[in-house]
Scaffold this motif. Structure first.
Motif, PDB file in Angstrom:
ATOM      1  N   ALA A   1      -2.971   5.006  -0.842  1.00  0.00           N
ATOM      2  CA  ALA A   1      -2.454   4.426  -2.089  1.00  0.00           C
ATOM      3  C   ALA A   1      -0.994   4.000  -1.951  1.00  0.00           C
ATOM      4  O   ALA A   1      -0.525   3.129  -2.686  1.00  0.00           O
ATOM      5  N   ARG A   2      -0.268   4.594  -1.011  1.00  0.00           N
ATOM      6  CA  ARG A   2       1.122   4.185  -0.783  1.00  0.00           C
ATOM      7  C   ARG A   2       1.213   2.963   0.128  1.00  0.00           C
ATOM      8  O   ARG A   2       2.167   2.197   0.050  1.00  0.00           O
ATOM      9  N   ILE A   3       0.230   2.795   1.001  1.00  0.00           N
ATOM     10  CA  ILE A   3       0.253   1.680   1.952  1.00  0.00           C
ATOM     11  C   ILE A   3      -0.292   0.395   1.327  1.00  0.00           C
ATOM     12  O   ILE A   3       0.292  -0.688   1.479  1.00  0.00           O
ATOM     13  N   LEU A   4      -1.433   0.508   0.651  1.00  0.00           N
ATOM     14  CA  LEU A   4      -2.195  -0.690   0.259  1.00  0.00           C
ATOM     15  C   LEU A   4      -1.446  -1.657  -0.650  1.00  0.00           C
ATOM     16  O   LEU A   4      -1.611  -2.876  -0.498  1.00  0.00           O
ATOM     17  N   PRO A   5      -0.628  -1.197  -1.582  1.00  0.00           N
ATOM     18  CA  PRO A   5       0.085  -2.171  -2.434  1.00  0.00           C
ATOM     19  C   PRO A   5       1.021  -3.091  -1.649  1.00  0.00           C
ATOM     20  O   PRO A   5       1.392  -4.154  -2.124  1.00  0.00           O
ATOM     21  N   ARG A   6       1.408  -2.704  -0.444  1.00  0.00           N
ATOM     22  CA  ARG A   6       2.351  -3.499   0.352  1.00  0.00           C
ATOM     23  C   ARG A   6       1.643  -4.348   1.398  1.00  0.00           C
ATOM     24  O   ARG A   6       2.288  -4.985   2.236  1.00  0.00           O
ATOM     25  N   LEU A   7       0.314  -4.328   1.353  1.00  0.00           N
ATOM     26  CA  LEU A   7      -0.464  -5.087   2.323  1.00  0.00           C
ATOM     27  C   LEU A   7      -0.279  -6.583   2.108  1.00  0.00           C
ATOM     28  O   LEU A   7      -0.394  -7.072   0.982  1.00  0.00           O
ATOM     29  N   ARG A   8       0.040  -7.304   3.175  1.00  0.00           N
ATOM     30  CA  ARG A   8       0.110  -8.763   3.130  1.00  0.00           C
ATOM     31  C   ARG A   8       0.091  -9.256   4.573  1.00  0.00           C
ATOM     32  O   ARG A   8       0.320  -8.473   5.499  1.00  0.00           O
ATOM     33  N   PRO A   9      -0.200 -10.549   4.803  1.00  0.00           N
ATOM     34  CA  PRO A   9      -0.190 -11.041   6.182  1.00  0.00           C
ATOM     35  C   PRO A   9       1.156 -10.767   6.848  1.00  0.00           C
ATOM     36  O   PRO A   9       2.210 -11.060   6.277  1.00  0.00           O
ATOM     37  N   GLY A  10       1.115 -10.208   8.055  1.00  0.00           N
ATOM     38  CA  GLY A  10       2.337  -9.919   8.779  1.00  0.00           C
ATOM     39  C   GLY A  10       2.974  -8.574   8.457  1.00  0.00           C
ATOM     40  O   GLY A  10       4.070  -8.279   8.938  1.00  0.00           O
ATOM     41  N   ALA A  11       2.293  -7.756   7.678  1.00  0.00           N
ATOM     42  CA  ALA A  11       2.856  -6.443   7.334  1.00  0.00           C
ATOM     43  C   ALA A  11       2.851  -5.511   8.548  1.00  0.00           C
ATOM     44  O   ALA A  11       1.943  -5.561   9.377  1.00  0.00           O
ATOM     45  N   ILE A  12       3.875  -4.685   8.623  1.00  0.00           N
ATOM     46  CA  ILE A  12       3.946  -3.629   9.632  1.00  0.00           C
ATOM     47  C   ILE A  12       3.694  -2.302   8.918  1.00  0.00           C
ATOM     48  O   ILE A  12       4.428  -1.938   7.999  1.00  0.00           O
ATOM     49  N   ILE A  13       2.641  -1.611   9.339  1.00  0.00           N
ATOM     50  CA  ILE A  13       2.301  -0.314   8.745  1.00  0.00           C
ATOM     51  C   ILE A  13       2.745   0.774   9.713  1.00  0.00           C
ATOM     52  O   ILE A  13       2.450   0.708  10.906  1.00  0.00           O
ATOM     53  N   VAL A  14       3.449   1.779   9.200  1.00  0.00           N
ATOM     54  CA  VAL A  14       3.808   2.920  10.043  1.00  0.00           C
ATOM     55  C   VAL A  14       3.124   4.176   9.520  1.00  0.00           C
ATOM     56  O   VAL A  14       3.170   4.481   8.324  1.00  0.00           O
ATOM     57  N   LEU A  15       2.441   4.862  10.444  1.00  0.00           N
ATOM     58  CA  LEU A  15       1.850   6.167  10.159  1.00  0.00           C
ATOM     59  C   LEU A  15       2.142   7.064  11.356  1.00  0.00           C
ATOM     60  O   LEU A  15       2.663   6.598  12.371  1.00  0.00           O
ATOM     61  N   HIS A  16       1.851   8.344  11.221  1.00  0.00           N
ATOM     62  CA  HIS A  16       2.178   9.298  12.277  1.00  0.00           C
ATOM     63  C   HIS A  16       0.922   9.931  12.868  1.00  0.00           C
ATOM     64  O   HIS A  16      -0.131   9.919  12.245  1.00  0.00           O
ATOM     65  N   GLN A  17       1.071  10.496  14.052  1.00  0.00           N
ATOM     66  CA  GLN A  17       0.001  11.274  14.653  1.00  0.00           C
ATOM     67  C   GLN A  17       0.484  12.706  14.832  1.00  0.00           C
ATOM     68  O   GLN A  17       1.650  12.999  14.624  1.00  0.00           O
ATOM     69  N   GLY A  18      -0.473  13.595  15.197  1.00  0.00           N
ATOM     70  CA  GLY A  18      -0.085  14.953  15.525  1.00  0.00           C
ATOM     71  C   GLY A  18      -0.206  15.960  14.398  1.00  0.00           C
ATOM     72  O   GLY A  18       0.152  17.121  14.566  1.00  0.00           O
TER      73      GLY A  18
END
Ligand SMILES: [Zn+2]
Length: 231
Positions: free
Chosen positions: A182-199
């Motif tokens: 829900a925090r990522i999807l509103p900012r979705l657009r062509p050319g978007a950079i999504i950052v998430l973490h692993q671990g």
């Protein structure tokens, strides 16, 4: 009179500190130099970037990405990369790219580190990755996204660029996959950079939740070329 009064001096000092601290602590602020926040594309494409690896969940992530047709860039820590070079090799073998997320990830102090330490953090991870992959990374993401006036000169000397993001979810703190999506999807657009973490325990389910929702909206995950990157 004002510049000579003690209060005026304090005001100037406070202002000058604010002028340094604001762009340092606000990750995508551009005052100190370009921070890449998106990429140029005419298509519904986004760039998935994953910080803090390689960690124990790397193979599970890679299997999940393969099943979903996702290509991503892993911003890794140099120390972990050296300890788990087989995981870095596997990232590359499966079509992903790797980039520099500092040598030791000094999250609490990177932003206030002096030039030599900044350079060592960047150079140490570059060396680790060059030894494993045979190539020196072109992209750097600062620990917790904070940079100070010494970061851009250190990157420029190495022909590197500072990568920020379009959308983040604070998934180091937030652990519910639904809330993260829900925090990522509103900012979705062509050319978007999504950052998430692993671990973390919630990393894989959160990544899968975001990936599936992004696919449902008709987007593909790609790794952009340098020429497509925009501040
Ligand atoms: Zn990090």
């Amino acid at each position: 009179m004002w510049p000579h009064s003690p209060l005026g001096g304090i005001a100037v000092l406070a202002l000058s500190h604010a002028l340094i601290l604001y762009p340092t602590l606000r990750p995508n602020v551009q005052w100190l130099g370009d921070v890449i926040t998106h990429f140029d594309t005419p298509r519904k494409e986004v760039w998935l970037t994953i910080d803090d690896g390689p960690t124990d969940d790397t193979r599970a992530l890679l299997d999940s990405f393969a099943a979903r047709g996702v290509k991503a860039t892993f911003f890794v820590k140099g120390t972990l990369a050296s300890q788990h070079r087989e995981l870095v090799e596997e990232m590359l073998a499966r079509g992903h790219s790797v980039a520099n997320h500092s040598e030791t990830h000094p999250a609490g102090s990177f932003w206030c580190s002096p030039p030599a330490r900044i350079a060592n953090e960047i150079e140490g991870c570059n060396r680790a990755l060059a030894e494993i992959t045979g190539a020196t990374p072109r992209w750097f993401r600062a620990p917790v996204g904070m940079k100070n006036p010494f970061v851009h000169p250190a990157l420029a000397r190495r022909g590197m660029r500072l990568i920020g993001w379009t959308a983040r979810a604070f998934d180091a703190v937030v652990s519910d996959p639904e809330e993260i999506a829900a925090r990522i999807l509103p900012r979705l657009r062509p050319g978007a950079i999504i950052v998430l973490h692993q671990g973390r325990a919630h990393s894989l389910p959160s990544l899968e939740r975001v990936i599936d929702a992004v696919h449902e909206r008709g987007y593909a995950f790609v790794i952009p070329d340098d020429a497509q990157l925009r501040a």
